[in-house]
Design an enzyme around this catalytic site. Structure first.
Site, PDB file in Angstrom:
ATOM      1  N   HIS B 229      -2.981   3.756  15.605  1.00 33.14           N
ATOM      2  CA  HIS B 229      -1.865   2.853  15.859  1.00 33.14           C
ATOM      3  C   HIS B 229      -2.312   1.533  16.470  1.00 33.14           C
ATOM      4  O   HIS B 229      -1.963   0.481  15.952  1.00 33.14           O
ATOM      5  CB  HIS B 229      -0.731   3.476  16.652  1.00 33.14           C
ATOM      6  CG  HIS B 229       0.465   2.586  16.565  1.00 33.14           C
ATOM      7  ND1 HIS B 229       1.180   2.429  15.395  1.00 33.14           N
ATOM      8  CD2 HIS B 229       1.000   1.709  17.429  1.00 33.14           C
ATOM      9  CE1 HIS B 229       2.106   1.512  15.561  1.00 33.14           C
ATOM     10  NE2 HIS B 229       2.030   1.061  16.782  1.00 33.14           N
ATOM     11  N   HIS B 380       6.823  -0.430   4.606  1.00 34.46           N
ATOM     12  CA  HIS B 380       6.726  -0.991   5.963  1.00 34.46           C
ATOM     13  C   HIS B 380       5.395  -1.705   6.164  1.00 34.46           C
ATOM     14  O   HIS B 380       5.354  -2.850   6.579  1.00 34.46           O
ATOM     15  CB  HIS B 380       6.904   0.120   7.001  1.00 34.46           C
ATOM     16  CG  HIS B 380       6.531  -0.296   8.389  1.00 34.46           C
ATOM     17  ND1 HIS B 380       7.306  -1.159   9.133  1.00 34.46           N
ATOM     18  CD2 HIS B 380       5.460   0.001   9.159  1.00 34.46           C
ATOM     19  CE1 HIS B 380       6.725  -1.367  10.301  1.00 34.46           C
ATOM     20  NE2 HIS B 380       5.592  -0.675  10.336  1.00 34.46           N
ATOM     21  N   PHE B 381       4.285  -1.025   5.871  1.00 30.65           N
ATOM     22  CA  PHE B 381       3.031  -1.695   6.246  1.00 30.65           C
ATOM     23  C   PHE B 381       2.586  -2.743   5.228  1.00 30.65           C
ATOM     24  O   PHE B 381       1.710  -3.530   5.532  1.00 30.65           O
ATOM     25  CB  PHE B 381       1.932  -0.696   6.625  1.00 30.65           C
ATOM     26  CG  PHE B 381       1.444   0.227   5.547  1.00 30.65           C
ATOM     27  CD1 PHE B 381       0.741  -0.255   4.471  1.00 30.65           C
ATOM     28  CD2 PHE B 381       1.657   1.591   5.661  1.00 30.65           C
ATOM     29  CE1 PHE B 381       0.273   0.608   3.499  1.00 30.65           C
ATOM     30  CE2 PHE B 381       1.186   2.456   4.684  1.00 30.65           C
ATOM     31  CZ  PHE B 381       0.496   1.958   3.599  1.00 30.65           C
ATOM     32  N   HIS B 382       3.249  -2.783   4.064  1.00 30.43           N
ATOM     33  CA  HIS B 382       2.980  -3.947   3.217  1.00 30.43           C
ATOM     34  C   HIS B 382       3.703  -5.179   3.753  1.00 30.43           C
ATOM     35  O   HIS B 382       3.343  -6.303   3.416  1.00 30.43           O
ATOM     36  CB  HIS B 382       3.344  -3.659   1.761  1.00 30.43           C
ATOM     37  CG  HIS B 382       2.236  -2.937   1.040  1.00 30.43           C
ATOM     38  ND1 HIS B 382       2.075  -1.584   1.082  1.00 30.43           N
ATOM     39  CD2 HIS B 382       1.184  -3.409   0.307  1.00 30.43           C
ATOM     40  CE1 HIS B 382       0.997  -1.232   0.394  1.00 30.43           C
ATOM     41  NE2 HIS B 382       0.430  -2.327  -0.080  1.00 30.43           N
ATOM     42  N   ARG B 443       4.430   8.926  -0.328  1.00 29.66           N
ATOM     43  CA  ARG B 443       3.366   7.941  -0.406  1.00 29.66           C
ATOM     44  C   ARG B 443       2.134   8.629  -0.998  1.00 29.66           C
ATOM     45  O   ARG B 443       2.128   9.839  -1.191  1.00 29.66           O
ATOM     46  CB  ARG B 443       3.049   7.394   0.983  1.00 29.66           C
ATOM     47  CG  ARG B 443       2.446   8.423   1.901  1.00 29.66           C
ATOM     48  CD  ARG B 443       2.333   7.958   3.327  1.00 29.66           C
ATOM     49  NE  ARG B 443       1.297   6.967   3.521  1.00 29.66           N
ATOM     50  CZ  ARG B 443       0.875   6.545   4.734  1.00 29.66           C
ATOM     51  NH1 ARG B 443       1.417   7.047   5.818  1.00 29.66           N
ATOM     52  NH2 ARG B 443      -0.063   5.646   4.860  1.00 29.66           N
ATOM     53  N   ARG B 444       1.106   7.871  -1.291  1.00 29.78           N
ATOM     54  CA  ARG B 444      -0.199   8.418  -1.629  1.00 29.78           C
ATOM     55  C   ARG B 444      -0.182   9.434  -2.759  1.00 29.78           C
ATOM     56  O   ARG B 444      -0.800  10.486  -2.663  1.00 29.78           O
ATOM     57  CB  ARG B 444      -0.806   9.111  -0.396  1.00 29.78           C
ATOM     58  CG  ARG B 444      -1.058   8.168   0.731  1.00 29.78           C
ATOM     59  CD  ARG B 444      -1.632   8.879   1.920  1.00 29.78           C
ATOM     60  NE  ARG B 444      -2.397   7.949   2.745  1.00 29.78           N
ATOM     61  CZ  ARG B 444      -3.033   8.278   3.847  1.00 29.78           C
ATOM     62  NH1 ARG B 444      -3.027   9.515   4.247  1.00 29.78           N
ATOM     63  NH2 ARG B 444      -3.700   7.393   4.524  1.00 29.78           N
TER      64      ARG B 444
END
Lengths: 69, 591, 267
Positions: B229, B380-382, B443-444
């Site tokens: 994190h 979110h993390f894009h 995801r993934r």
């Protein structure tokens, strides 16, 4: 802070440029924008929690509550 | 003769340039793997087997979030230290030392990953960015990461050394803001990387070398998130720094508040690490109470970001009003929207506001059942690392590149088009990913749909979401092409004498308004350490007590295709007694 | 330190936001009883799941009137059992573990979602009020076949739901004058005892046997048929236990008359 006093960067300043000092500046525009952001956040949060999440049944529950139901 | 960075610090400019170019190389590789997997996963264009998807995904993740971001940030941190302290690095050979260590490290890791595409060697590391045991990579993968991280540690030492030397000469001055940001970020990084260092050095590397037989999967996973994190703040802090020290200046104004900027960075130092367990809300073996504590810490970590939103927007507003802007919202028109540096950072900030919202959802404990490990998280993390960080980095590149090369930017219009295209592409991609996640799309995974059931959209359709993602991916790739055109074009430009001078934003409320205690780095570090001890001691002890330091007997799962056979056999042996014929048939299929 | 009034205002609003978020989550936990996967369960040896009382035989079992337990094993690249079948209006506690690497057990389109970690057991209690079919996906990357890892969960109408398994062991060929043994095994995964009758019809004869299977237990009964009564030749048989039915053919053959098949004789 020696470097900070260099001339301003980027493009030539717009016409009608003025210096606004610390005491003369009230960021009302920022307050308006951030107020709007606050409302969006609160609204979306409740939507996500109570509609998207709780509406996505079934959900993992604790045994204690289930016996009541 | 201009006053650009390269004129003041020619030797340091070379280091920064090397870091930037390494970073761009990683960006190019990561981008290529990005478009390959986007088109594969949405089933628009496929030329590889789905089995190879995970090697592509590992390369995409590691190259972008480790090498692209961190090489870029060591570049701007070096710039920030030298510029704000107005002194060169103490020993440039040492600086080349840490740069080389990072470069060697990431090359080893990268080779280990890419070797997964060929059967010529049994080296592979398709373990994704998170490398959860018992998935096992080739030792070279872990070793490379160790060297890379040690390189960043030495870089931090280099910057601390500069600061200490400066402090000896300027005992009564406040730490300049950019230096303050670098130092607090690095302190956070030192604490954070302890987790991954222990995970790799004590467990994963010896295990991959065969020195120890087993690991505790929950323990190494928890140690990963101890680091995993805060690493996102390690990417984000340089972007924040740019928003605080560059954006106001580019907007034509001054930083609204130096003291609050310091408060924000102190809060990140103190709160970034004791939150990692929020990535493990759905992990068995960690008590709900620990998860609740992690959530509380995470929620309070919103505070520095929310404060940043105000301070940065107010600084932009200050610029706009100095440029003649009026009204509650009319001032927005007075901002320099034709400047790619400004527009890129402003759009990145806007995306970060949206990312803030999906992050708040991710931070929530029980709502995590809805989104955990779904496409939502990818969306979110894009927005965060993929836009707030990446787009800010690309935008400031247009300012930094002339500074460190001495050559004018090749084409400002292309640059403007590039940042806007990134924004549009990511809007499509991340919106569709968020929506897909709410439908339960994981995801993934290499496949858009599964065989036994279908993901169903209440509004629109899954096909429409896939189309949006593919379109977004194509736009992002185009944007990258424009970016590299500018990087290469600039490198080929002649030397320019009329570059803007090196520098950063002045402040409306300066460091003189900031309480001295804010500069007490020892105090904040101590508090950070105490909070980490508080948040992690009991969970870690409990995990070790439950599963053992080296865990139960697990079967290493080295990710080469041949070795899947081994696992198949091992499984077969382990399972024969119980497992019905179907399992055997399945193991047979795998083989 | 001078902070602008507006920024102070925002600071207060931001704190309010944070407190609201934490309060909502707490309401979900305390008010609605949404429980997190935690550390309630002991650890387990992933390589010895075969010998584990619960995971040696992944299954659904009744533990209370409307309460069931599902023991689920996730492994590359499948789930056991698959499909998982539970009745409507039931409360099911899932116990999920992993045999090899880290997986997840995620029921698509619901809030049932947990990591499956080797050595750890995830416990989740879920109420299924309505009939439906759900997909189960692994949402944690687990190796090259990760995208093939899926399962199904069927919530079936109460009347179609069945926790009784039957298996039948019958001879296919016997000699005249030998006895043919028809063995029926009934496994009762319900809580209550099961009283049932095993009916065997073979040729023209009918046999009935009462069978009581205690809750959670397995019982078997063997019906012995004297083939002399049947005579030589093929005889169709049918075994019926409640809804369960299995049929086959028994050949009564004299080995002296048919030499080439003698090697199959187990006795």
């Amino acid at each position: 802070m020696s470097q900070a006093t260099e001339e301003p960067v980027s493009e030539p300043r717009a016409e009608g440029i003025r210096e606004i000092g610390h005491d003369e500046f009230d960021p009302v525009g920022t307050l308006a924008l951030i107020g709007l952001y606050f409302l969006i956040l609160i609204g979306l949060w409740f939507f996500m929690y109570f509609v998207e999440f709780l509406g996505n049944d079934p959900t993992v529950v604790g045994t204690a509550v289930v016996t009541l139901a | 003769m201009s006053n650009a960075y390269i004129d003041e610090f020619p030797a340091e400019a070379r280091i920064v340039r090397a870091a930037f170019y390494s970073s761009f190389l990683a960006l190019a590789l990561g981008g290529v793997f990005g478009i390959i997997q986007t088109l594969h996963r949405t089933d628009f264009l496929r030329f590889m087997d789905s089995v190879d998807y995970y090697t592509v995904l590992t390369a995409h993740g590691v190259f972008l979030v480790i090498s692209f971001t961190i090489f870029f940030l060591v570049g701007i941190f070096t710039w920030a230290i030298t510029t704000s302290l107005d002194r060169g690095l103490e020993d440039i050979r040492f600086s080349w030392g840490w740069y080389s260590l990072m470069a060697v490290g990431i090359t080893l890791t990268g080779v280990a990953i890419l070797a997964g595409f060929t059967d010529a060697t049994d080296i592979s590391a398709s373990v994704l960015f998170t490398f959860y045991a018992p998935l096992q990579a080739h030792p070279m993968f872990y070793l490379g990461l160790v060297l890379f991280v040690v390189g960043t540690w030495l870089a931090g030492a280099d910057w601390f050394r500069s600061w200490l030397a400066w402090k000896a000469e300027n005992p009564d001055e406040r730490i300049p803001l950019p230096t303050f940001m670098v130092l607090t970020t690095m302190l956070m990084w030192y604490i954070a990387t302890l987790g991954v260092a222990v995970a790799i050095l004590a467990f994963l590397l010896p295990w991959s070398l065969g020195w120890i037989d087993t690991v505790n999967p929950l323990l190494t996973r928890t140690l990963f998130w101890f680091f995993g994190h805060p690493v996102v703040y390690f990417w984000l802090m340089p972007a924040y720094m740019m928003w605080y020290v560059m954006l106001p200046k580019i907007s034509g104004g001054k930083l609204f508040s130096d003291p609050l900027a310091r408060v924000v960075f102190v809060l990140f130092l103190v709160l970034s690490v004791p939150t990692g367990i929020h990535h493990q809300y759905l992990d068995p073996g960690i008590a709900e109470g620990f998860k609740f504590i992690a959530m509380t810490n995470t929620m309070f970590l919103l505070l520095p970001s929310l404060l940043t939103a105000f301070t940065v927007v107010a600084s932009m507003e200050h610029g706009a009003r100095q440029r003649g802007g009026e009204g509650y919202l009319g001032w927005l028109k007075a901002l320099p929207w034709r400047d790619p540096v400004f527009t890129g950072m402003a759009l990145a900030g806007l995306m970060f506001a949206a990312a803030g919202f999906s992050g708040m959802i991710n931070a929530g404990m029980n709502i995590n059942y809805l989104v955990h490990n779904t496409f939502w998280v990818v969306g979110h993390f894009h927005l965060t690392v993929g836009t707030a960080v990446a787009l800010t980095f690309m935008a400031v590149t247009y300012w930094f590149l002339p500074q460190v090369t001495g050559r004018a930017l090749w084409n400002r219009s292309v640059a403007l088009g590039q940042v806007v295209l990134w924004f549009i592409g990511m809007t499509f991609m991340s919106n569709a990913m968020h929506r897909g996640g709410l439908l339960g799309i994981p995801r993934r995974t290499a496949e858009p749909q599964y065989e036994g059931f279908e993901f169903e959209a209440a509004v629109g359709s899954v096909a429409e979401l896939d189309a949006q993602i593919a379109l977004g991916g194509v736009l992002l790739t185009l944007s990258l092409v424009l970016f590299f055109a500018n990087v290469i074009g600039t490198a080929l430009n002649g030397k320019s004498d009329s570059l803007p001078a090196n520098g950063y934003a002045e402040t409306l409320s300066g460091p003189e308004d900031a309480p001295l205690v804010l500069d007490n780095l020892k105090l904040w570090t101590a508090i950070a350490v105490v909070l980490v001890i508080f948040a992690y001691t009991f969970p870690l002890l409990s995990i070790i007590e439950r599963g053992g330091l080296f865990g139960p007997e697990v079967i290493p799962f080295p990710l080469t295709l041949e070795s899947v056979t081994t696992v198949g056999i091992a499984l077969e042996t382990a399972a024969t007694e119980t497992v019905d014929g179907a399992t055997l048939a399945l193991v047979g299929v795998i083989r | 330190m001078n902070i602008h009034t507006y920024e102070k205002l925002w600071l207060v609003a931001a704190m309010l936001l944070i407190v609201t978020f934490i309060a909502t989550i707490t309401y979900g936990s305390v008010g609605l009883g949404i429980a997190m996967v935690g550390d309630q369960q002991p650890t387990v040896e992933p390589t010895e799941l075969s010998d584990d009382e619960r995971f040696g035989d992944p299954r659904v079992e009744q533990v209370g009137e409307n309460e069931y337990e599902a023991y689920v094993v996730a492994q590359t690249f499948r789930y056991q059992p698959d499909p998982i079948e539970v009745p409507e209006d039931s409360q099911v506690t899932f116990y999920v573990t992993a045999r090899d690497v880290i997986h997840s057990f995620s029921i698509v389109g619901t809030n049932v979602n947990t990591m499956a970690i080797p050595g750890e057991i995830a416990e989740m209690t879920v109420e299924f009020d309505e009939v439906g079919e759900y997909g189960v996906v692994c949402n944690e990357y687990c190796g090259p076949g990760h995208h093939d890892m899926e399962g199904e969960l069927h919530v079936v109408p109460a009347e179609e739901f069945d926790l009784v398994d039957h298996s039948v062991d019958t001879p296919t060929e016997v000699e005249p004058d030998d006895e043919a043994e028809f063995t029926v095994e009934v496994r009762n995964r319900q809580l209550d005892d099961l009283e049932t009758t095993v009916v065997l019809e073979v040729g023209d004869e009918t046999f009935e046997e009462e069978l009581v299977v205690a809750g959670g237990e397995t019982a078997e009964t063997t019906i012995v048929v004297d083939t002399a009564d049947l005579g030589e030749g093929d005889h169709d048989w049918t075994i019926t236990v409640d809804e369960f039915e299995e049929a086959g053919t028994l050949s009564v053959v004299d080995p002296d008359a048919e030499d080439d098949d003698g090697g199959d004789d187990d006795e």
